[in-house]
Design a protein around this motif. Sequence first.
Motif, PDB file in Angstrom:
ATOM      1  N   GLU A 157     -39.187  73.956  86.401  1.00 33.72           N
ATOM      2  CA  GLU A 157     -39.448  72.520  86.351  1.00 33.72           C
ATOM      3  C   GLU A 157     -38.630  71.750  87.373  1.00 33.72           C
ATOM      4  OE1 GLU A 157     -39.259  70.987  82.402  1.00 33.72           O
ATOM      5  OE2 GLU A 157     -40.801  72.372  81.690  1.00 33.72           O
TER       6      GLU A 157
ATOM      7  N   LYS B 119     -41.317  68.143  87.491  1.00 29.98           N
ATOM      8  CA  LYS B 119     -42.070  67.545  86.382  1.00 29.98           C
ATOM      9  C   LYS B 119     -41.287  66.360  85.824  1.00 29.98           C
ATOM     10  CE  LYS B 119     -44.493  71.712  84.989  1.00 29.98           C
ATOM     11  NZ  LYS B 119     -44.835  72.594  83.875  1.00 29.98           N
TER      12      LYS B 119
ATOM     13  N   GLY C 244     -43.743  66.102  81.149  1.00 29.25           N
ATOM     14  CA  GLY C 244     -44.217  67.414  81.574  1.00 29.25           C
ATOM     15  C   GLY C 244     -45.281  67.370  82.649  1.00 29.25           C
TER      16      GLY C 244
END
Length: 135
Positions: free
Chosen positions: A46, A71, A75
């Motif tokens: 991420e 992200k 998300g």
Amino acid sequence: VSLSFDEPYVWKRGEGKVLVLDVTENSEPCELILDVRYALPLMGFEKIQLHIVETQPTGVTIPRDVTIELKDKEGDLIGDASGDLVDVERVLDSNKQYLRHGKYAYTITHNMPTEILGGVMELRIRTMKKKEIKS
């Protein structure tokens, strides 16, 4: 100035990628920006942890650790996505003042928990004039 990775887009730990920016204008501060193009899913990460060393024309070096978020809190991908390719931009310095003209080398290595980071396709470093704030 950009640097493309060769297929299969593998970046090994300790492998420094060098981008050289030729500074010909330094009368006003600018924004220093790093762009990263990667292919999804970037091994499920991420964020990307990078170590960047700026080498000035005088030989002085300035290290910095940078995190590039991929992200947001919900998300969702940060950046511009087209198919399985994503371009993300990170302002490294919003008020960069180059003290002299010349070549500034930026050596970039990844600080990820894996030996190999797969999926990074391109790195680009650039400057942009600061946006004027109108009142």
